[in-house]
Scaffold this active site. Structure first.
Site, PDB file in Angstrom:
ATOM      1  N   ASP A  20      -9.357  20.264 -55.326  1.00  0.00           N
ATOM      2  CA  ASP A  20      -8.119  19.546 -55.612  1.00  0.00           C
ATOM      3  C   ASP A  20      -7.178  19.461 -54.421  1.00  0.00           C
ATOM      4  OD1 ASP A  20      -8.994  19.329 -58.247  1.00  0.00           O
ATOM      5  OD2 ASP A  20      -8.078  21.240 -58.790  1.00  0.00           O
ATOM      6  N   CYS A  21      -7.285  20.411 -53.486  1.00  0.00           N
ATOM      7  CA  CYS A  21      -6.334  20.415 -52.372  1.00  0.00           C
ATOM      8  C   CYS A  21      -6.947  21.134 -51.179  1.00  0.00           C
ATOM      9  CB  CYS A  21      -5.031  21.094 -52.788  1.00  0.00           C
ATOM     10  SG  CYS A  21      -5.205  22.855 -53.153  1.00  0.00           S
ATOM     11  N   CYS A  24      -8.509  24.634 -51.575  1.00  0.00           N
ATOM     12  CA  CYS A  24      -9.895  24.683 -52.055  1.00  0.00           C
ATOM     13  C   CYS A  24     -10.867  24.548 -50.887  1.00  0.00           C
ATOM     14  CB  CYS A  24     -10.140  23.557 -53.063  1.00  0.00           C
ATOM     15  SG  CYS A  24      -9.142  23.640 -54.560  1.00  0.00           S
ATOM     16  N   CYS A 406       2.736  31.585 -55.912  1.00  0.00           N
ATOM     17  CA  CYS A 406       1.478  30.869 -55.657  1.00  0.00           C
ATOM     18  C   CYS A 406       1.734  29.699 -54.718  1.00  0.00           C
ATOM     19  CB  CYS A 406       0.880  30.372 -56.965  1.00  0.00           C
ATOM     20  SG  CYS A 406       0.270  31.706 -58.011  1.00  0.00           S
ATOM     21  N   CYS A 408       0.145  26.897 -53.999  1.00  0.00           N
ATOM     22  CA  CYS A 408      -0.525  25.604 -54.195  1.00  0.00           C
ATOM     23  C   CYS A 408       0.381  24.415 -53.899  1.00  0.00           C
ATOM     24  CB  CYS A 408      -1.060  25.506 -55.624  1.00  0.00           C
ATOM     25  SG  CYS A 408      -2.570  26.451 -55.879  1.00  0.00           S
ATOM     26  N   ASP A 450       0.002  -6.621 -25.943  1.00  0.00           N
ATOM     27  CA  ASP A 450      -0.805  -7.580 -25.192  1.00  0.00           C
ATOM     28  C   ASP A 450      -0.455  -8.987 -25.680  1.00  0.00           C
ATOM     29  OD1 ASP A 450      -2.873  -8.522 -23.494  1.00  0.00           O
ATOM     30  OD2 ASP A 450      -4.218  -8.631 -25.218  1.00  0.00           O
ATOM     31  N   THR A 452      -2.773 -12.230 -25.319  1.00  0.00           N
ATOM     32  CA  THR A 452      -3.902 -12.953 -25.886  1.00  0.00           C
ATOM     33  C   THR A 452      -4.609 -12.142 -26.967  1.00  0.00           C
ATOM     34  OG1 THR A 452      -4.227 -14.029 -23.755  1.00  0.00           O
ATOM     35  CG2 THR A 452      -6.027 -14.186 -25.338  1.00  0.00           C
ATOM     36  N   ASP A 647      -6.116  -5.781 -27.964  1.00  0.00           N
ATOM     37  CA  ASP A 647      -7.390  -6.051 -28.638  1.00  0.00           C
ATOM     38  C   ASP A 647      -8.565  -6.164 -27.691  1.00  0.00           C
ATOM     39  OD1 ASP A 647      -6.774  -8.529 -27.418  1.00  0.00           O
ATOM     40  OD2 ASP A 647      -7.934  -9.594 -28.953  1.00  0.00           O
ATOM     41  N   ASP A 733       5.235  27.157 -60.980  1.00  0.00           N
ATOM     42  CA  ASP A 733       4.182  26.859 -60.008  1.00  0.00           C
ATOM     43  C   ASP A 733       3.428  25.588 -60.379  1.00  0.00           C
ATOM     44  OD1 ASP A 733       2.274  27.554 -57.795  1.00  0.00           O
ATOM     45  OD2 ASP A 733       0.911  27.565 -59.510  1.00  0.00           O
TER      46      ASP A 733
END
Length: 752
Positions: A20-21, A24, A406, A408, A450, A452, A647, A733
């Site tokens: 989940d985050c 983990c 916690c 989280c 740039d 062109t 580019d 939490d």
């Protein structure tokens, strides 16, 4: 399993569900990295994958078992072999000519793309589609939460009917949810992560039971599981925002071969294949139209609300929807390297590159959690020892502080916002290679662009048709007759103008290119010449009026070709690479944001100045690649935070030297590879949008950190004062985590 050799080691890839985050991912990384034979580990929360580089002697089943022990499901990715046909770009022309102007055709050699790896990413998405589509109650977390909730309700009922057994009923209800949590906590501790959220939860729940607060312990465990479930649902939304892009590409394509049409899987399309796209069909791959014209709905890729009319020689993108005309499209990129696949790949790679703020929070959380444990222990022990407080009361408060502390919500505050922003940007064709780039963009104070292909469209078009001896229509008609079959940029401009005006083009006989001078042919029985003013003046005297008009057009940065029919000067055509339609508005948006702009171009001073005057931007012209790089360095030396937009190959050094290099989509591959970000669809206005996205993201991150720490501080005070207890603590939490995630998901809204 997808296992490939890489250097001296080998590589194995897995799909990992349940993350989940970032916390983990860190637990899995810490656990796997210590396994014998493992050389490196890369865990992607966004892609739900784990890549292991090992020496070949690793016990891969043991690694899988280790990850499963942490509470995640693991499945080896099936190896997919993808073949890629070599793609070469050959320009075929019947004749070539020069109108006394230089044209540098620089083509970047394409890098060897890792097709195998790209296919695995696509396979990961496909294999995960079924899991993502399941309702939350079909997953392991959902089933455990329902079971824990049912056990809690049953305990309340039993406790009401038979009060004597209530403590035991709640103890059993607590164990239903706590046993899987405690198992994960022990496995994480053995794997090197002792201060996990699961460990804090286990200590708090067991301590509550010891203090005869079994009912509250069971409730806290249930609320914890609900919080985890909500985190998973919220994280899944962010994940789907990118993975859903892969669904835009149709499953099949109609390929034309030897005059026959057959249906093949779109994933097997290779560069060079010709496909038929019927009205209403999605285009199966990036390509160029070789026959037909139609309105293309590109909203899914570019964010444009109105369909764009496209015809022969124009580019189309995979996943866009064909309108009311049948098209024949020549595929220019293999399925693993089309626009959609490229977007998904770049965003997933970017989401693994941490921003400075995220790295700081990550480091902070490593000390924060042990600090919280120390504070909780002090709260539980110090008052009873030194102030005569009740052991039961202060241990209870210490356990509540464990839950409040916690990390989280804090850990997820930054990556959740960055993931949502990268996803939102990708949907509009704004690709950013990581959180660091996203964070730096908001600090930009100068943008060097740039000319062109960046401020201009990159190809000339006819701006003026001048009549001297013949009407304008005849001038254009005769000029177009000479250019049929030529691939020269100016010839394409003349033919395009004739097509726009629906001008009938007469046939030309004996067409012949005159190197460096122009082209000649016989049209409608008359000798016709089209070339530079200098070459024309050698064939026919130019009047004072004609010379003055040509000089004025040249001063505007336009290239002029003179048409001679028979023995008289019939007229002339002026052409120029014109600014993109949104260039002026895009530059004004940057100026309004207080950002300094400058044009850096290798083009000549006259042409560059004319474009700069039209757009209202300062110009530095006649520059070599090293000059552009030097000027970027000079701007940085002034204390400016510089973005360079370009580019071409000659932009690569300056892109690398800038604080943020931004490549305009459709440019050379070397520019896209060197740049930190890319504007996939070439809108100048997207530069300002990209910067606004960065500022919006950083504001969201600050809000998230405030929510995470603010709620914890509030409940810390109320817990010490005895106002709140265990279940409000876990709500604090869980609530903070959910609020932070939902706040981050607001960034998925369209960028204004």
């Amino acid at each position: 399993m997808a296992e490939v050799a890489e250097g001296e080691g080998r590589q194995a890839r897995y799909r990992v569900d349940g993350m989940d985050c970032a916390a983990c991912a860190r637990k899995i990384d810490t656990a796997v990295r210590t396994m014998p034979g493992v050389e490196d580990v890369s865990v992607s929360v966004v892609a739900s994958t784990m890549t292991i580089r090992h020496n070949g002697a690793s016990d891969l089943p043991a690694i899988e078992k280790k990850v499963k022990g942490l509470g995640y499901s693991v499945a080896p990715l099936t190896e997919r072999q993808v073949s890629s046909a070599a793609h070469t770009h050959d320009e075929v022309c019947d004749h070539d000519h020069d109108h006394d102007h230089g044209h540098d055709h620089e083509h970047a050699a394409r890098h060897d793309h890792q097709i195998h790896a790209h296919a695995e990413v696509a396979a990961t998405h496909r294999e995960g589609e079924a899991d993502e589509a399941l309702a939350w109650w079909h997953g392991g977390k959902g089933r455990l939460t329902i079971l824990s909730g049912a056990a809690l309700v049953a305990a309340y009922i039993v406790g009401h009917l038979v009060p004597a057994v209530a403590p035991y009923a709640f103890f059993v209800a607590m164990l239903v949810g706590l046993i899987p949590i405690a198992r994960r906590a022990v496995m994480a501790a053995l794997a090197g992560s002792p201060f996990s959220i699961e460990m804090l939860m286990t200590i708090a729940a067991v301590g509550a039971v010891i203090l005869n607060a079994g009912e509250e312990a069971a409730t806290v465990v249930f609320l914890f599981l609900v919080g985890e479930l909500l985190e998973g649902v919220a994280a899944g939304k962010a994940r789907k925002s990118i993975q859903s892009l892969t669904a835009l590409v149709p499953q099949t394509a109609l390929v034309e071969e030897n005059g026959q049409t057959r249906e093949v899987p779109a994933a097997k399309l290779s560069a060079g294949a010709v496909v038929l796209v019927r009205p209403g069909d999605r285009i199966p791959g990036d390509g160029t139209i070789i026959a037909g014209d139609s309105s293309i709905d590109e909203a899914s890729v570019t964010g444009e609300s109105s369909p764009v009319h496209k015809s022969v020689d124009e580019q189309v993108f995979a996943g866009t929807v064909n309108g009311n005309g049948a098209l024949r499209v020549r595929i220019t990129a293999a399925a693993a390297d089309n626009t959609i696949a490229r977007v998904v790949r770049l965003v997933e790679e970017a989401q693994e590159a941490k921003a400075p703020t995220e790295r700081f929070i990550d480091r902070f959380s490593r000390y924060y959690t042990p600090g919280v444990v120390a504070v909780a222990a002090a709260v539980a022990v110090m008052p009873p020892l030194f102030a005569g407080g009740s052991w039961a009361e202060w241990i209870y408060k210490g356990l509540a502080i464990l839950l409040i502390g916690c990390p989280c919500a804090l850990v997820i505050s930054t990556p959740a916002a960055i993931a949502a922003s990268l996803s939102a940007g990708a949907r509009r064709g704004l690709l950013l290679k990581g959180g660091a780039v996203l964070e730096t963009l908001g600090k930009i104070t100068a943008v060097a662009l740039d000319k062109t292909g960046t401020l201009t469209s990159g190809k000339p078009r006819v701006t003026d048709v001048i009549s001297f001896a013949l009407p304008e229509a005849d001038v254009l008609r005769f000029a177009a007759a000479l250019e049929v079959g030529s691939s020269h940029p100016l010839a394409s401009a003349i033919l395009s103008e004739a097509a726009v005006r629906e001008m009938p083009v007469p046939p030309a006989a004996g067409a012949k290119a005159l190197g460096g001078l122009g082209v000649t042919a016989t049209v409608e029985g008359q000798p016709v010449f089209l070339g530079s003013p200098q070459a024309a003046s050698e064939r026919c005297n130019l009047s004072t009026e004609a010379t003055a008009r040509i000089r004025a057009l040249n001063d505007e940065g336009k290239t002029v070709s003179v048409l001679i029919v028979g023995d008289q000067v019939a007229g002339a055509l002026a052409m120029r690479d014109e600014p993109r339609p949104d260039a002026a508005d895009g530059l004004r948006a940057l100026s309004a944001a207080g950002i300094r702009t400058v044009m850096l171009t290798g083009d000549n001073e006259r042409t560059a100045t004319a474009i700069g005057r039209q757009l209202g931007i300062p110009v530095r012209a006649g520059l070599l690649p090293e000059d552009k790089q030097r000027i970027v360095g000079e701007l940085k030396a002034e204390g400016l935070v510089v973005a360079k937009v370009g580019d071409g190959i000659n932009d690569a050094p300056a892109l690398a030297a800038a604080d943020v290099g931004i490549a305009m989509g459709g440019g050379a591959d070397v520019a896209l590879e060197t740049a930190d970000a890319a504007i996939l669809h070439g809108r100048v206005g997207d530069i300002a949008r990209m910067i606004r996205l960065s500022k919006r993201t950083m504001a969201n991150i600050r809000q998230n950190i405030t929510i995470a720490l603010g709620l914890k501080a509030l409940f810390l005070v109320t817990t010490i004062l005895g106002i709140t207890g265990l279940w409000p603590a876990i709500l604090a939490d869980t609530g903070a985590t959910v609020l932070v995630t939902m706040n981050a998901l607001r960034l998925l809204r369209p960028i204004e």
